[in-house]
Design a protein around this motif. Structure first.
Motif, PDB file in Angstrom:
ATOM      1  N   PHE A  44      66.468  49.486  54.382  1.00 30.44           N
ATOM      2  CA  PHE A  44      67.911  49.702  54.428  1.00 30.44           C
ATOM      3  C   PHE A  44      68.574  49.273  53.122  1.00 30.44           C
ATOM      4  O   PHE A  44      69.464  49.958  52.614  1.00 30.44           O
ATOM      5  N   THR A  45      68.133  48.154  52.563  1.00 29.51           N
ATOM      6  CA  THR A  45      68.696  47.685  51.298  1.00 29.51           C
ATOM      7  C   THR A  45      68.399  48.671  50.180  1.00 29.51           C
ATOM      8  O   THR A  45      69.290  49.036  49.399  1.00 29.51           O
ATOM      9  N   TRP A  46      67.144  49.106  50.095  1.00 34.61           N
ATOM     10  CA  TRP A  46      66.767  50.054  49.045  1.00 34.61           C
ATOM     11  C   TRP A  46      67.503  51.379  49.196  1.00 34.61           C
ATOM     12  O   TRP A  46      67.958  51.966  48.211  1.00 34.61           O
ATOM     13  N   ALA A  47      67.639  51.853  50.412  1.00 30.14           N
ATOM     14  CA  ALA A  47      68.358  53.105  50.644  1.00 30.14           C
ATOM     15  C   ALA A  47      69.833  52.950  50.300  1.00 30.14           C
ATOM     16  O   ALA A  47      70.455  53.864  49.734  1.00 30.14           O
ATOM     17  N   GLY A  48      70.401  51.799  50.628  1.00 29.83           N
ATOM     18  CA  GLY A  48      71.810  51.543  50.299  1.00 29.83           C
ATOM     19  C   GLY A  48      72.049  51.535  48.802  1.00 29.83           C
ATOM     20  O   GLY A  48      73.041  52.083  48.310  1.00 29.83           O
ATOM     21  N   ILE A  49      71.139  50.926  48.060  1.00 32.92           N
ATOM     22  CA  ILE A  49      71.266  50.902  46.598  1.00 32.92           C
ATOM     23  C   ILE A  49      71.194  52.309  46.039  1.00 32.92           C
ATOM     24  O   ILE A  49      72.003  52.693  45.181  1.00 32.92           O
ATOM     25  N   MET A  50      70.257  53.098  46.518  1.00 31.28           N
ATOM     26  CA  MET A  50      70.140  54.474  46.036  1.00 31.28           C
ATOM     27  C   MET A  50      71.340  55.328  46.455  1.00 31.28           C
ATOM     28  O   MET A  50      71.789  56.181  45.688  1.00 31.28           O
TER      29      MET A  50
ATOM     30  N   VAL B 246      68.083  48.409  39.411  1.00 26.51           N
ATOM     31  CA  VAL B 246      68.280  47.387  40.445  1.00 26.51           C
ATOM     32  C   VAL B 246      67.239  47.571  41.542  1.00 26.51           C
ATOM     33  O   VAL B 246      66.644  46.593  42.028  1.00 26.51           O
ATOM     34  N   TRP B 247      66.985  48.807  41.940  1.00 25.81           N
ATOM     35  CA  TRP B 247      65.969  49.075  42.960  1.00 25.81           C
ATOM     36  C   TRP B 247      64.593  48.615  42.495  1.00 25.81           C
ATOM     37  O   TRP B 247      63.843  48.019  43.266  1.00 25.81           O
ATOM     38  N   LEU B 248      64.255  48.892  41.240  1.00 27.51           N
ATOM     39  CA  LEU B 248      62.952  48.476  40.713  1.00 27.51           C
ATOM     40  C   LEU B 248      62.798  46.957  40.737  1.00 27.51           C
ATOM     41  O   LEU B 248      61.739  46.438  41.102  1.00 27.51           O
ATOM     42  N   VAL B 249      63.849  46.242  40.346  1.00 31.02           N
ATOM     43  CA  VAL B 249      63.789  44.783  40.347  1.00 31.02           C
ATOM     44  C   VAL B 249      63.561  44.268  41.758  1.00 31.02           C
ATOM     45  O   VAL B 249      62.695  43.417  41.993  1.00 31.02           O
ATOM     46  N   LEU B 250      64.317  44.773  42.719  1.00 32.29           N
ATOM     47  CA  LEU B 250      64.151  44.327  44.100  1.00 32.29           C
ATOM     48  C   LEU B 250      62.794  44.722  44.664  1.00 32.29           C
ATOM     49  O   LEU B 250      62.180  43.965  45.424  1.00 32.29           O
ATOM     50  N   PHE B 251      62.314  45.887  44.297  1.00 31.73           N
ATOM     51  CA  PHE B 251      61.017  46.345  44.780  1.00 31.73           C
ATOM     52  C   PHE B 251      59.894  45.461  44.261  1.00 31.73           C
ATOM     53  O   PHE B 251      59.024  45.021  45.020  1.00 31.73           O
ATOM     54  N   PHE B 252      59.897  45.177  42.964  1.00 33.91           N
ATOM     55  CA  PHE B 252      58.807  44.405  42.390  1.00 33.91           C
ATOM     56  C   PHE B 252      58.883  42.923  42.721  1.00 33.91           C
ATOM     57  O   PHE B 252      57.913  42.199  42.507  1.00 33.91           O
ATOM     58  N   GLN B 253      60.000  42.454  43.250  1.00 27.49           N
ATOM     59  CA  GLN B 253      60.047  41.089  43.773  1.00 27.49           C
ATOM     60  C   GLN B 253      59.203  40.965  45.028  1.00 27.49           C
ATOM     61  O   GLN B 253      58.713  39.882  45.347  1.00 27.49           O
TER      62      GLN B 253
END
Length: 66
Positions: A16-22, A43-50
């Motif tokens: 949901f967070t990733w979809a919201g950012i996109m 921003v999505w890449l940073v959150l994903f790779f965390q």
């Protein structure tokens, strides 16, 4: 050994967070400038790779039942 409900809720919240950012990036790029998709993707890449771990124990240690 692992809390499957916690894993599923955590993954659901991440999606949901990733979809919201996109979605925000898409709306801003539609109304402002097409280049607004780039910061949203960064921003999505940073959150994903965390959340990506190469060590499987480290990846799942927060889901262990105690």
């Amino acid at each position: 050994m692992y809390d499957k409900a916690y894993i599923s809720h955590d993954i659901r919240n991440q999606c949901f967070t990733w979809a919201g950012i996109m979605l925000i990036g898409a709306v801003l790029s539609y109304y402002l400038t097409p280049y607004m998709a780039v910061p949203a993707f960064v921003v999505w890449l940073v959150l994903f790779f965390q959340e990506v771990h190469f060590d499987t124990y480290k990846a799942f240690e927060k889901y262990l039942l105690k």
